[in-house]
Design a protein around this motif. Structure first.
Motif, PDB file in Angstrom:
ATOM      1  N   TYR A  49      88.712  71.953  29.786  1.00  0.00           N
ATOM      2  CA  TYR A  49      88.873  71.282  28.490  1.00  0.00           C
ATOM      3  C   TYR A  49      87.510  70.881  27.949  1.00  0.00           C
ATOM      4  CZ  TYR A  49      91.160  68.107  25.121  1.00  0.00           C
ATOM      5  OH  TYR A  49      91.628  67.488  23.973  1.00  0.00           O
ATOM      6  N   PHE A  53      85.397  64.576  30.823  1.00  0.00           N
ATOM      7  CA  PHE A  53      84.285  63.982  31.578  1.00  0.00           C
ATOM      8  C   PHE A  53      84.382  64.402  33.029  1.00  0.00           C
ATOM      9  CE2 PHE A  53      86.367  59.409  31.419  1.00  0.00           C
ATOM     10  CZ  PHE A  53      87.382  59.808  32.273  1.00  0.00           C
ATOM     11  N   SER A  79      92.375  66.189  29.214  1.00  0.00           N
ATOM     12  CA  SER A  79      92.897  67.095  30.249  1.00  0.00           C
ATOM     13  C   SER A  79      93.373  66.359  31.500  1.00  0.00           C
ATOM     14  CB  SER A  79      91.817  68.107  30.624  1.00  0.00           C
ATOM     15  OG  SER A  79      90.667  67.428  31.072  1.00  0.00           O
ATOM     16  N   THR A  81      91.765  64.073  33.569  1.00  0.00           N
ATOM     17  CA  THR A  81      90.831  63.846  34.695  1.00  0.00           C
ATOM     18  C   THR A  81      91.107  62.511  35.391  1.00  0.00           C
ATOM     19  OG1 THR A  81      89.193  65.015  33.361  1.00  0.00           O
ATOM     20  CG2 THR A  81      88.377  63.908  35.324  1.00  0.00           C
ATOM     21  N   GLU A  97      97.856  60.575  24.939  1.00  0.00           N
ATOM     22  CA  GLU A  97      97.085  61.629  24.262  1.00  0.00           C
ATOM     23  C   GLU A  97      97.772  61.953  22.932  1.00  0.00           C
ATOM     24  OE1 GLU A  97      94.203  63.595  24.600  1.00  0.00           O
ATOM     25  OE2 GLU A  97      94.974  64.539  22.790  1.00  0.00           O
ATOM     26  N   LEU A  98      96.969  62.060  21.886  1.00  0.00           N
ATOM     27  CA  LEU A  98      97.501  62.303  20.548  1.00  0.00           C
ATOM     28  C   LEU A  98      98.069  63.718  20.396  1.00  0.00           C
ATOM     29  CD1 LEU A  98      97.587  61.043  17.632  1.00  0.00           C
ATOM     30  CD2 LEU A  98      95.413  62.203  17.211  1.00  0.00           C
ATOM     31  N   ASP A 127      99.478  57.977  19.227  1.00  0.00           N
ATOM     32  CA  ASP A 127      98.210  57.492  18.682  1.00  0.00           C
ATOM     33  C   ASP A 127      97.913  56.146  19.353  1.00  0.00           C
ATOM     34  OD1 ASP A 127      96.184  56.346  17.214  1.00  0.00           O
ATOM     35  OD2 ASP A 127      97.199  56.501  15.267  1.00  0.00           O
ATOM     36  N   SER A 128      96.889  56.111  20.171  1.00  0.00           N
ATOM     37  CA  SER A 128      96.594  54.900  20.952  1.00  0.00           C
ATOM     38  C   SER A 128      96.153  53.723  20.081  1.00  0.00           C
ATOM     39  CB  SER A 128      95.519  55.191  21.999  1.00  0.00           C
ATOM     40  OG  SER A 128      96.057  55.993  23.014  1.00  0.00           O
ATOM     41  N   HIS A 151      87.745  57.020  27.066  1.00  0.00           N
ATOM     42  CA  HIS A 151      86.773  58.084  26.791  1.00  0.00           C
ATOM     43  C   HIS A 151      87.148  58.712  25.451  1.00  0.00           C
ATOM     44  CE1 HIS A 151      84.934  62.222  27.967  1.00  0.00           C
ATOM     45  NE2 HIS A 151      84.035  61.473  27.375  1.00  0.00           N
ATOM     46  N   ALA A 165      94.906  60.951  12.540  1.00  0.00           N
ATOM     47  CA  ALA A 165      94.819  59.813  13.471  1.00  0.00           C
ATOM     48  C   ALA A 165      93.834  60.075  14.614  1.00  0.00           C
ATOM     49  CB  ALA A 165      96.206  59.511  14.046  1.00  0.00           C
ATOM     50  N   LEU A 167      90.520  60.265  16.394  1.00  0.00           N
ATOM     51  CA  LEU A 167      89.260  59.540  16.155  1.00  0.00           C
ATOM     52  C   LEU A 167      88.108  60.490  15.809  1.00  0.00           C
ATOM     53  CD1 LEU A 167      90.883  57.162  17.511  1.00  0.00           C
ATOM     54  CD2 LEU A 167      88.686  56.373  18.373  1.00  0.00           C
TER      55      LEU A 167
HETATM   56  C1  LIG Z   1      86.672  62.870  24.900  1.00  0.00           C
HETATM   57  S1  LIG Z   1      88.306  63.451  25.036  1.00  0.00           S
HETATM   58  C2  LIG Z   1      88.871  62.759  26.560  1.00  0.00           C
HETATM   59  C3  LIG Z   1      88.672  63.712  27.693  1.00  0.00           C
HETATM   60  C4  LIG Z   1      89.203  63.224  29.030  1.00  0.00           C
HETATM   61  N1  LIG Z   1      88.436  62.109  29.558  1.00  0.00           N
HETATM   62  C5  LIG Z   1      89.143  64.379  30.036  1.00  0.00           C
HETATM   63  O1  LIG Z   1      88.434  64.295  31.037  1.00  0.00           O
HETATM   64  O2  LIG Z   1      89.787  65.412  29.764  1.00  0.00           O
HETATM   65  C6  LIG Z   1      89.133  62.491  23.823  1.00  0.00           C
HETATM   66  C7  LIG Z   1      90.623  62.787  23.700  1.00  0.00           C
HETATM   67  O3  LIG Z   1      91.198  61.784  22.848  1.00  0.00           O
HETATM   68  C8  LIG Z   1      92.222  62.393  22.084  1.00  0.00           C
HETATM   69  N2  LIG Z   1      92.450  61.503  20.911  1.00  0.00           N
HETATM   70  C9  LIG Z   1      91.760  61.443  19.756  1.00  0.00           C
HETATM   71  N3  LIG Z   1      92.257  60.474  18.961  1.00  0.00           N
HETATM   72  C10 LIG Z   1      93.282  59.898  19.639  1.00  0.00           C
HETATM   73  C11 LIG Z   1      94.193  58.839  19.349  1.00  0.00           C
HETATM   74  N4  LIG Z   1      94.162  58.202  18.173  1.00  0.00           N
HETATM   75  N5  LIG Z   1      95.108  58.501  20.287  1.00  0.00           N
HETATM   76  C12 LIG Z   1      95.177  59.174  21.479  1.00  0.00           C
HETATM   77  N6  LIG Z   1      94.345  60.198  21.806  1.00  0.00           N
HETATM   78  C13 LIG Z   1      93.403  60.555  20.904  1.00  0.00           C
HETATM   79  C14 LIG Z   1      91.702  63.771  21.769  1.00  0.00           C
HETATM   80  O4  LIG Z   1      92.761  64.679  21.472  1.00  0.00           O
HETATM   81  C15 LIG Z   1      90.957  64.134  23.075  1.00  0.00           C
HETATM   82  O5  LIG Z   1      91.806  64.862  23.940  1.00  0.00           O
END
Ligand SMILES: C[S@@+](CC[C@H](N)C(=O)[O-])C[C@H]1O[C@@H](n2cnc3c(N)ncnc32)[C@H](O)[C@@H]1O
Length: 272
Positions: A49, A53, A79, A81, A97-98, A127-128, A151, A165, A167
């Motif tokens: 993905y 991280f 993904s 992690t 996860e969105l 949406d968190s 993250h 939604a 970010l």
């Molecule tokens: C930086 S990635 C996180 C990766 C994760 N730590 C990993 O190791 O796979 C950020 C994630 O946040 C999700 N995202 C973005 N906005 C969001 C929201 N409002 N609510 C929930 N998830 C969201 C994105 O789809 C993305 O998969």
């Protein structure tokens, strides 16, 4: 106190680290600079993905800030992690996860990790910044979480979807910080007092200027009432770009008077 009684286990209130044997924990990092050469790709950590991280981040955080059987919340699951690492370390995990297709894929990857501790992992699509985590926890009969690992997207550096939604689609840096603040407040509602929240984020460039997104975000978490405990600087792995692209970036850096990103932050906060 007799020498014998001084050898009784002395557990930190928020981890399984026995402080009476503190010299035995050389695998637990306590320095604020994390230089990690290689990603852990064992087990279900398949690194497919873009924007994930490295597993060592949630691994270290869980060793320092959780006990076996604790609950860990990751509002930006990606993904999965964090949840894979939860299973390996005997912690229960909740991930939000969105993007539904990302969440579905993660769910099956997470399930492929052998669950030798018999922990529970829950993935939810939403949406968190608006999904009430209190209701989510109630629905699975969980009172609270003992660690939160955030993250988020680093604003628009990687565009994760077209969802407004998301970010990564926030119009401005202020919009991004507002949405992130909502996720932080939502998370604080379910985080136990005295327990920890980690925010993993990097900075960005915009129109030739360095935008200290990490520090702006850190300030928002402090404004929400969390105590800052540490700022960890972690090396940023090689990009997937080809070597000629990297030379081009180096040329641009020399020309434009700036430095290339080679680090990101892991901010550690405690809920007072
Ligand atoms: C930086 S990635 C996180 C990766 C994760 N730590 C990993 O190791 O796979 C950020 C994630 O946040 C999700 N995202 C973005 N906005 C969001 C929201 N409002 N609510 C929930 N998830 C969201 C994105 O789809 C993305 O998969």
């Amino acid at each position: 106190m007799s020498p014998k009684s001084s050898k009784l286990p002395k557990l930190a209130p928020f981890s399984d680290i026995d402080l009476s044997r503190w010299k035995d924990y050389s695998d637990v990092w306590t320095d604020s600079l994390w230089v990690i050469d290689r990603r852990d790709t064992s087990g279900a950590h398949i690194n497919s993905y873009h924007g994930n991280f490295i597993p060592q981040i949630p691994h270290q955080l869980m060793m320092r800030y959780t006990k076996k059987g604790d609950w860990v919340l990751d509002p930006f699951l990606g993904s999965g992690t964090t949840l894979i690492e939860c299973i390996r370390m005997g912690r229960n995990g909740i991930g939000v996860e969105l993007n539904e297709s990302v969440a579905d894929k993660s769910k099956s990857i997470i399930a492929s990790e052998p669950n030798s501790f018999g922990v529970t992992t829950v993935t939810s699509v939403g949406d968190s910044s608006t999904l009430p985590f209190r209701d989510l926890l109630d629905s699975i009969n969980v009172k609270s979480v003992q660690l939160a690992v955030l993250h988020p997207p680093y604003h628009g550096i990687i565009k994760f979807s077209d969802n407004p939604a998301d970010l990564s689609n926030a119009g401005t840096v202020d919009d991004f910080l507002l949405q992130l603040s909502r996720v932080v407040s939502n998370t604080m509602q379910v985080l136990d007092e005295g327990r920890y929240m980690a925010l993993v984020i990097g900075d960005k460039y915009e129109k030739g200027k360095w935008i200290p997104l990490g520090f702006y975000a850190m300030q928002k978490v402090m404004d929400a009432g969390m105590e800052l405990k540490s700022i960890v600087v972690k090396n940023y792995g090689e990009t997937r770009g080809k070597s000629h692209q990297q030379s081009l970036w180096r040329y641009r850096a020399l020309q434009g008077g700036y430095y290339l990103f080679k680090h990101e932050y892991v901010f550690i906060f405690r809920k007072a």
